[in-house]
Design a protein around this motif. Structure first.
Motif, PDB file in Angstrom:
ATOM      1  N   ILE A 146       1.671  64.208  -1.181  1.00 26.78           N
ATOM      2  CA  ILE A 146       3.022  64.565  -1.602  1.00 26.78           C
ATOM      3  C   ILE A 146       3.251  64.172  -3.058  1.00 26.78           C
ATOM      4  O   ILE A 146       3.812  64.941  -3.844  1.00 26.78           O
ATOM      5  N   SER A 147       2.816  62.986  -3.437  1.00 27.62           N
ATOM      6  CA  SER A 147       2.998  62.555  -4.823  1.00 27.62           C
ATOM      7  C   SER A 147       2.209  63.434  -5.790  1.00 27.62           C
ATOM      8  O   SER A 147       2.688  63.762  -6.884  1.00 27.62           O
ATOM      9  N   LEU A 177       4.300  70.195  -9.334  1.00 27.06           N
ATOM     10  CA  LEU A 177       5.496  71.033  -9.408  1.00 27.06           C
ATOM     11  C   LEU A 177       6.395  70.688 -10.590  1.00 27.06           C
ATOM     12  O   LEU A 177       7.177  71.529 -11.030  1.00 27.06           O
ATOM     13  N   LYS A 178       6.295  69.471 -11.104  1.00 29.48           N
ATOM     14  CA  LYS A 178       7.056  69.146 -12.304  1.00 29.48           C
ATOM     15  C   LYS A 178       6.565  69.954 -13.495  1.00 29.48           C
ATOM     16  O   LYS A 178       7.348  70.319 -14.373  1.00 29.48           O
ATOM     17  N   LYS A 179       5.269  70.257 -13.511  1.00 26.89           N
ATOM     18  CA  LYS A 179       4.684  71.033 -14.599  1.00 26.89           C
ATOM     19  C   LYS A 179       4.765  72.533 -14.343  1.00 26.89           C
ATOM     20  O   LYS A 179       4.813  73.323 -15.277  1.00 26.89           O
ATOM     21  N   ASN A 180       4.736  72.928 -13.062  1.00 31.98           N
ATOM     22  CA  ASN A 180       4.689  74.349 -12.691  1.00 31.98           C
ATOM     23  C   ASN A 180       5.862  74.672 -11.757  1.00 31.98           C
ATOM     24  O   ASN A 180       5.703  74.780 -10.552  1.00 31.98           O
ATOM     25  N   ARG A 181       7.034  74.829 -12.343  1.00 31.19           N
ATOM     26  CA  ARG A 181       8.248  75.005 -11.554  1.00 31.19           C
ATOM     27  C   ARG A 181       8.228  76.259 -10.679  1.00 31.19           C
ATOM     28  O   ARG A 181       8.838  76.287  -9.619  1.00 31.19           O
ATOM     29  N   LYS A 182       7.554  77.304 -11.117  1.00 27.16           N
ATOM     30  CA  LYS A 182       7.605  78.577 -10.408  1.00 27.16           C
ATOM     31  C   LYS A 182       6.509  78.755  -9.357  1.00 27.16           C
ATOM     32  O   LYS A 182       6.349  79.837  -8.809  1.00 27.16           O
ATOM     33  N   THR A 222       3.080  76.241  -3.605  1.00 25.32           N
ATOM     34  CA  THR A 222       2.918  74.794  -3.581  1.00 25.32           C
ATOM     35  C   THR A 222       4.210  74.116  -3.142  1.00 25.32           C
ATOM     36  O   THR A 222       4.181  73.116  -2.425  1.00 25.32           O
ATOM     37  N   ALA A 223       5.343  74.663  -3.537  1.00 27.38           N
ATOM     38  CA  ALA A 223       6.623  74.096  -3.121  1.00 27.38           C
ATOM     39  C   ALA A 223       6.780  74.182  -1.605  1.00 27.38           C
ATOM     40  O   ALA A 223       7.262  73.236  -0.963  1.00 27.38           O
ATOM     41  N   ARG A 224       6.355  75.285  -1.032  1.00 23.03           N
ATOM     42  CA  ARG A 224       6.426  75.427   0.420  1.00 23.03           C
ATOM     43  C   ARG A 224       5.468  74.447   1.102  1.00 23.03           C
ATOM     44  O   ARG A 224       5.809  73.831   2.110  1.00 23.03           O
ATOM     45  N   SER A 225       4.272  74.293   0.554  1.00 24.26           N
ATOM     46  CA  SER A 225       3.308  73.337   1.108  1.00 24.26           C
ATOM     47  C   SER A 225       3.853  71.918   1.037  1.00 24.26           C
ATOM     48  O   SER A 225       3.669  71.130   1.969  1.00 24.26           O
ATOM     49  N   LEU A 226       4.525  71.601  -0.051  1.00 22.25           N
ATOM     50  CA  LEU A 226       5.120  70.279  -0.194  1.00 22.25           C
ATOM     51  C   LEU A 226       6.191  70.047   0.873  1.00 22.25           C
ATOM     52  O   LEU A 226       6.239  68.991   1.499  1.00 22.25           O
TER      53      LEU A 226
END
Length: 89
Positions: free
Chosen positions: A36-37, A43-48, A52-56
């Motif tokens: 998670i970390s 995601l801080k570097k790749n907002r779009k 990965t956001a869904r996986s998180l």
């Protein structure tokens, strides 16, 4: 790769019963927290990056389910892992 075999064994050895203890709730929670970390930093570097956001989000849900399980079964183990990982309740 960010998570190799040696890193997994280190996490399992630190939070589980041994280096090969992959099944205990504590070791799985610790592994999920590490992942998670890593994904949070990505995601801080790749907002779009929606995949990965869904996986998180799914990983956070899995960790929450394991924490709930541990809370119901053994409150002392729950408190220990929360304190060791520095998680919020």
């Amino acid at each position: 790769m960010y998570l190799d075999k040696a890193k997994k064994e280190e996490i399992f050895g630190q939070y589980g019963k041994s280096n090969s203890d992959t099944g205990s709730a504590e070791s799985q929670i610790a592994l999920f927290s590490y992942r998670i970390s890593h994904l949070t930093e990505h995601l801080k570097k790749n907002r779009k990056d929606h995949t990965t956001a869904r996986s998180l989000t799914k990983l956070v849900g899995k960790r929450r389910a394991l924490l709930d399980y541990l809370y119901d079964r053994d409150i002392e183990r729950y408190r220990t892992i929360i304190k060791a990982l520095g998680l919020r309740r």
